[in-house]
Design a protein around this motif. Structure first.
Motif, PDB file in Angstrom:
ATOM      1  N   THR A 161     -16.568 -10.452   9.060  1.00 20.84           N
ATOM      2  CA  THR A 161     -17.066  -9.572  10.109  1.00 20.84           C
ATOM      3  C   THR A 161     -16.210  -8.302  10.070  1.00 20.84           C
ATOM      4  OG1 THR A 161     -15.503 -10.514  11.678  1.00 20.84           O
ATOM      5  CG2 THR A 161     -17.691 -11.532  11.575  1.00 20.84           C
ATOM      6  N   ASP A 162     -16.506  -7.360  10.958  1.00 23.02           N
ATOM      7  CA  ASP A 162     -15.646  -6.178  11.056  1.00 23.02           C
ATOM      8  C   ASP A 162     -14.213  -6.577  11.406  1.00 23.02           C
ATOM      9  OD1 ASP A 162     -17.892  -4.686  10.513  1.00 23.02           O
ATOM     10  OD2 ASP A 162     -18.163  -3.949  12.550  1.00 23.02           O
ATOM     11  N   VAL A 163     -14.064  -7.625  12.212  1.00 21.87           N
ATOM     12  CA  VAL A 163     -12.727  -8.140  12.530  1.00 21.87           C
ATOM     13  C   VAL A 163     -12.037  -8.598  11.254  1.00 21.87           C
ATOM     14  CG1 VAL A 163     -11.469 -10.005  13.675  1.00 21.87           C
ATOM     15  CG2 VAL A 163     -13.266  -8.780  14.899  1.00 21.87           C
ATOM     16  N   GLY A 164     -12.758  -9.331  10.418  1.00 21.35           N
ATOM     17  CA  GLY A 164     -12.177  -9.800   9.167  1.00 21.35           C
ATOM     18  C   GLY A 164     -11.757  -8.662   8.254  1.00 21.35           C
ATOM     19  N   PHE A 165     -12.597  -7.637   8.168  1.00 21.71           N
ATOM     20  CA  PHE A 165     -12.250  -6.495   7.325  1.00 21.71           C
ATOM     21  C   PHE A 165     -11.025  -5.760   7.853  1.00 21.71           C
ATOM     22  CE2 PHE A 165     -16.731  -6.607   5.670  1.00 21.71           C
ATOM     23  CZ  PHE A 165     -16.383  -6.849   4.358  1.00 21.71           C
ATOM     24  N   MET A 166     -10.908  -5.652   9.165  1.00 21.85           N
ATOM     25  CA  MET A 166      -9.734  -4.996   9.731  1.00 21.85           C
ATOM     26  C   MET A 166      -8.471  -5.800   9.434  1.00 21.85           C
ATOM     27  SD  MET A 166     -11.218  -3.471  13.328  1.00 21.85           S
ATOM     28  CE  MET A 166      -9.734  -2.536  13.692  1.00 21.85           C
ATOM     29  N   ARG A 167      -8.574  -7.118   9.476  1.00 18.34           N
ATOM     30  CA  ARG A 167      -7.418  -7.943   9.136  1.00 18.34           C
ATOM     31  C   ARG A 167      -7.039  -7.773   7.665  1.00 18.34           C
ATOM     32  NH1 ARG A 167      -8.935 -13.563  12.416  1.00 18.34           N
ATOM     33  NH2 ARG A 167      -8.505 -12.726  14.500  1.00 18.34           N
ATOM     34  N   MET A 168      -8.037  -7.750   6.789  1.00 20.75           N
ATOM     35  CA  MET A 168      -7.744  -7.532   5.377  1.00 20.75           C
ATOM     36  C   MET A 168      -7.070  -6.183   5.159  1.00 20.75           C
ATOM     37  SD  MET A 168     -11.042  -9.071   3.338  1.00 20.75           S
ATOM     38  CE  MET A 168     -10.175  -8.935   1.759  1.00 20.75           C
ATOM     39  N   ALA A 169      -7.586  -5.156   5.829  1.00 17.71           N
ATOM     40  CA  ALA A 169      -7.010  -3.822   5.671  1.00 17.71           C
ATOM     41  C   ALA A 169      -5.579  -3.763   6.183  1.00 17.71           C
ATOM     42  CB  ALA A 169      -7.871  -2.793   6.399  1.00 17.71           C
ATOM     43  N   GLU A 170      -5.294  -4.489   7.256  1.00 19.57           N
ATOM     44  CA  GLU A 170      -3.927  -4.501   7.789  1.00 19.57           C
ATOM     45  C   GLU A 170      -2.942  -5.088   6.786  1.00 19.57           C
ATOM     46  OE1 GLU A 170      -4.291  -6.665  11.403  1.00 19.57           O
ATOM     47  OE2 GLU A 170      -5.164  -4.988  12.523  1.00 19.57           O
ATOM     48  N   VAL A 171      -3.394  -6.047   5.978  1.00 20.99           N
ATOM     49  CA  VAL A 171      -2.531  -6.647   4.956  1.00 20.99           C
ATOM     50  C   VAL A 171      -2.459  -5.773   3.708  1.00 20.99           C
ATOM     51  CG1 VAL A 171      -2.260  -8.625   3.401  1.00 20.99           C
ATOM     52  CG2 VAL A 171      -2.939  -8.994   5.787  1.00 20.99           C
ATOM     53  N   LEU A 172      -3.597  -5.232   3.300  1.00 20.07           N
ATOM     54  CA  LEU A 172      -3.656  -4.540   2.014  1.00 20.07           C
ATOM     55  C   LEU A 172      -3.217  -3.078   2.078  1.00 20.07           C
ATOM     56  CD1 LEU A 172      -6.999  -6.083   0.690  1.00 20.07           C
ATOM     57  CD2 LEU A 172      -4.690  -6.493  -0.181  1.00 20.07           C
ATOM     58  N   THR A 173      -3.333  -2.442   3.238  1.00 17.88           N
ATOM     59  CA  THR A 173      -2.924  -1.035   3.322  1.00 17.88           C
ATOM     60  C   THR A 173      -1.450  -0.843   2.983  1.00 17.88           C
ATOM     61  OG1 THR A 173      -4.644  -0.519   4.942  1.00 17.88           O
ATOM     62  CG2 THR A 173      -2.754   0.959   4.845  1.00 17.88           C
ATOM     63  N   PRO A 174      -0.520  -1.630   3.523  1.00 23.79           N
ATOM     64  CA  PRO A 174       0.874  -1.454   3.126  1.00 23.79           C
ATOM     65  C   PRO A 174       1.102  -1.741   1.647  1.00 23.79           C
ATOM     66  CG  PRO A 174       0.720  -2.763   5.138  1.00 23.79           C
ATOM     67  CD  PRO A 174      -0.663  -2.647   4.593  1.00 23.79           C
ATOM     68  N   ALA A 175       0.345  -2.681   1.086  1.00 23.12           N
ATOM     69  CA  ALA A 175       0.487  -2.981  -0.341  1.00 23.12           C
ATOM     70  C   ALA A 175       0.047  -1.807  -1.196  1.00 23.12           C
ATOM     71  CB  ALA A 175      -0.319  -4.235  -0.692  1.00 23.12           C
ATOM     72  N   VAL A 176      -1.068  -1.172  -0.817  1.00 20.66           N
ATOM     73  CA  VAL A 176      -1.542   0.002  -1.561  1.00 20.66           C
ATOM     74  C   VAL A 176      -0.546   1.151  -1.412  1.00 20.66           C
ATOM     75  CG1 VAL A 176      -3.357   1.747  -1.689  1.00 20.66           C
ATOM     76  CG2 VAL A 176      -3.972  -0.667  -1.433  1.00 20.66           C
ATOM     77  N   LYS A 177      -0.067   1.371  -0.208  1.00 18.26           N
ATOM     78  CA  LYS A 177       0.902   2.443   0.031  1.00 18.26           C
ATOM     79  C   LYS A 177       2.158   2.233  -0.799  1.00 18.26           C
ATOM     80  CE  LYS A 177       3.249   4.907   3.774  1.00 18.26           C
ATOM     81  NZ  LYS A 177       3.472   4.966   5.250  1.00 18.26           N
ATOM     82  N   LYS A 178       2.654   1.012  -0.841  1.00 24.82           N
ATOM     83  CA  LYS A 178       3.826   0.700  -1.637  1.00 24.82           C
ATOM     84  C   LYS A 178       3.574   0.931  -3.124  1.00 24.82           C
ATOM     85  CE  LYS A 178       6.989  -3.106  -2.788  1.00 24.82           C
ATOM     86  NZ  LYS A 178       7.313  -4.540  -2.531  1.00 24.82           N
ATOM     87  N   ALA A 179       2.417   0.479  -3.599  1.00 28.22           N
ATOM     88  CA  ALA A 179       2.088   0.652  -5.019  1.00 28.22           C
ATOM     89  C   ALA A 179       1.959   2.126  -5.387  1.00 28.22           C
ATOM     90  CB  ALA A 179       0.786  -0.085  -5.352  1.00 28.22           C
ATOM     91  N   MET A 180       1.400   2.931  -4.500  1.00 22.62           N
ATOM     92  CA  MET A 180       1.270   4.369  -4.775  1.00 22.62           C
ATOM     93  C   MET A 180       2.631   5.013  -4.928  1.00 22.62           C
ATOM     94  SD  MET A 180      -1.849   5.422  -2.209  1.00 22.62           S
ATOM     95  CE  MET A 180      -1.719   7.147  -2.616  1.00 22.62           C
ATOM     96  N   GLY A 181       3.601   4.510  -4.215  1.00 29.98           N
ATOM     97  CA  GLY A 181       4.966   5.045  -4.331  1.00 29.98           C
ATOM     98  C   GLY A 181       5.645   4.685  -5.623  1.00 29.98           C
ATOM     99  N   LYS A 182       5.091   3.701  -6.338  1.00 30.77           N
ATOM    100  CA  LYS A 182       5.681   3.257  -7.608  1.00 30.77           C
ATOM    101  C   LYS A 182       5.076   3.980  -8.806  1.00 30.77           C
ATOM    102  CE  LYS A 182       8.214  -0.355  -6.110  1.00 30.77           C
ATOM    103  NZ  LYS A 182       9.616  -0.631  -6.423  1.00 30.77           N
ATOM    104  N   GLY A 183       3.851   4.499  -8.620  1.00 36.76           N
ATOM    105  CA  GLY A 183       3.138   5.073  -9.749  1.00 36.76           C
ATOM    106  C   GLY A 183       3.684   6.415 -10.199  1.00 36.76           C
TER     107      GLY A 183
END
Length: 365
Positions: free
Chosen positions: A343-365
């Motif tokens: 649901t939209d709730v599920g997508f928001m939970r996924m984004a809360e977990v994955l956004t910091p991971a993407v941000k961290k990875a962008m800092g490594k590239g």
């Protein structure tokens, strides 16, 4: 911006949203092809149709089911600037089926409009589909002023054309570079990545991450068909993103994960030795009585995936990242429509977990 103005603007936007979809075609509206504005989410430009997600030549090498899904416009967004007090849209859909039995027509075939306010993206209006050819007043009664907007296209339908309309005399122009002016993040995966079953196109988790970090994204989620075939890995390696996110476990069998993901990692890293990549574990799909059963099922994939990560991490020199499944969907059973699709709730939970991971990875590239 003072408090009174902010309150007036917020009230005006809310009242305008209620008026959306009301007005028919008007001779005083100036229409512009959206492809002439700032278009994000297209990985390739040699497409058979402008809003396809694979290049035309892919039709000869991928499975027919995969090719069909690549004509869906998931993740493609139009950014533009206007001072118009009302915004209209016309869009023509490929498929006559506007919805699914577990996903709303607004997510499958609709449009989703956001506006940038005080540097942040805020939802504004939705374009509700009524047939294969649609025209809608997305918003009216907007406060005066030039602002930046983003219009997300349908998740599970394709479009042959999209037009934006504003009153004569209003500005309608391409958008400036994003605040974080970087190469797109490419997401590859399943129906979940594609956006099933978001109520609006902007609620798919790649779009949520894109707005949170103010970055362009490319959504290569393919419902039921994110199986990691070699020909798809070869296509992914043609792209030049800031980060790859691989979230394909639910469509792969434990028997195929090892060989196909190893090939994908090798192919991408050979072509892009300095580009970070995130591997996402198979999510746990909980309900009232099967949390542990769901965890045990996902473990069949995740134990294999963890070993692949361990075997390759050193070679990637800190550019290979791994996201565990524990918090992707939560543990209360409220995150899905049917036990699998968020649901939209599920997508928001996924984004809360994955956004910091993407941000961290962008800092490594």
């Amino acid at each position: 911006m003072n408090t009174l103005f902010c309150a007036t603007l917020a009230l005006g936007l809310a009242m305008a949203a209620c008026a959306a979809q009301a007005a028919p075609s008007d001779a005083s509206i100036r229409w512009q092809d959206a492809s002439d504005l700032t278009v994000e989410g297209r990985g390739w430009t040699d497409n058979a149709s402008f809003y396809n997600r694979f290049p035309a030549r892919a039709k000869a090498v991928v499975r027919p089911e995969l090719w069909g899904l690549s004509t869906n416009s998931a993740g493609i967004a139009i950014r533009f600037v206007t001072d118009a007090r009302e915004i209209h849209a016309r869009w023509k859909l490929i498929n006559a089926d506007l919805s699914m039995n577990h996903m709303a027509a607004t997510g499958v075939s609709g449009l989703d409009l956001y506006v940038r306010l005080k540097g942040k993206w805020a939802w504004l209006a939705v374009g509700r589909p009524a047939g294969q050819e649609n025209e809608a007043t997305l918003i009216s009664g907007l406060p005066d002023g030039k602002r930046e907007y983003a219009l997300y296209l349908p998740l599970y339908n394709g479009v042959t054309s999209v037009e934006l309309g504003v009153p004569d005399g209003a500005v309608l122009d391409t958008a400036p570079p994003r605040t974080r002016d970087v190469k797109p993040v490419v997401f590859y995966g399943t129906s979940i990545t594609q956006g099933g079953c978001a109520t609006r196109p902007g609620m798919a988790y790649p779009a949520l991450i894109g707005r949170a970090l103010d970055i362009p994204t490319v959504n290569l989620g393919f419902s039921g068909n994110g199986r990691g075939e070699h020909e798809v890995s070869d296509l992914l390696a043609e792209l030049d993103p800031s980060v790859y996110v691989i979230d394909a476990m639910p469509n792969m069998s434990p028997e195929t994960v090892d060989e196909r993901i190893r090939y994908m990692l090798k192919t991408i890293h050979t072509k892009h030795p300095n580009t970070p990549l995130i591997i996402v574990e198979h999510a746990i799909f909980p309900s009232a009585f099967n949390m542990e059963k769901g965890r045990a099922a996902s473990d069949a994939w995740n134990k294999i995936l963890a070993k692949i990560y361990k075997d390759n991490a050193a070679e990637w020199g800190g550019l290979l990242h791994y996201v565990k499944c524990d918090k992707l969907m939560g543990s209360d059973g409220e995150a899905t429509v049917d036990g699998v699709h968020p649901t939209d709730v599920g997508f928001m939970r996924m984004a809360e977990v994955l956004t910091p991971a993407v941000k961290k990875a962008m800092g490594k590239g």
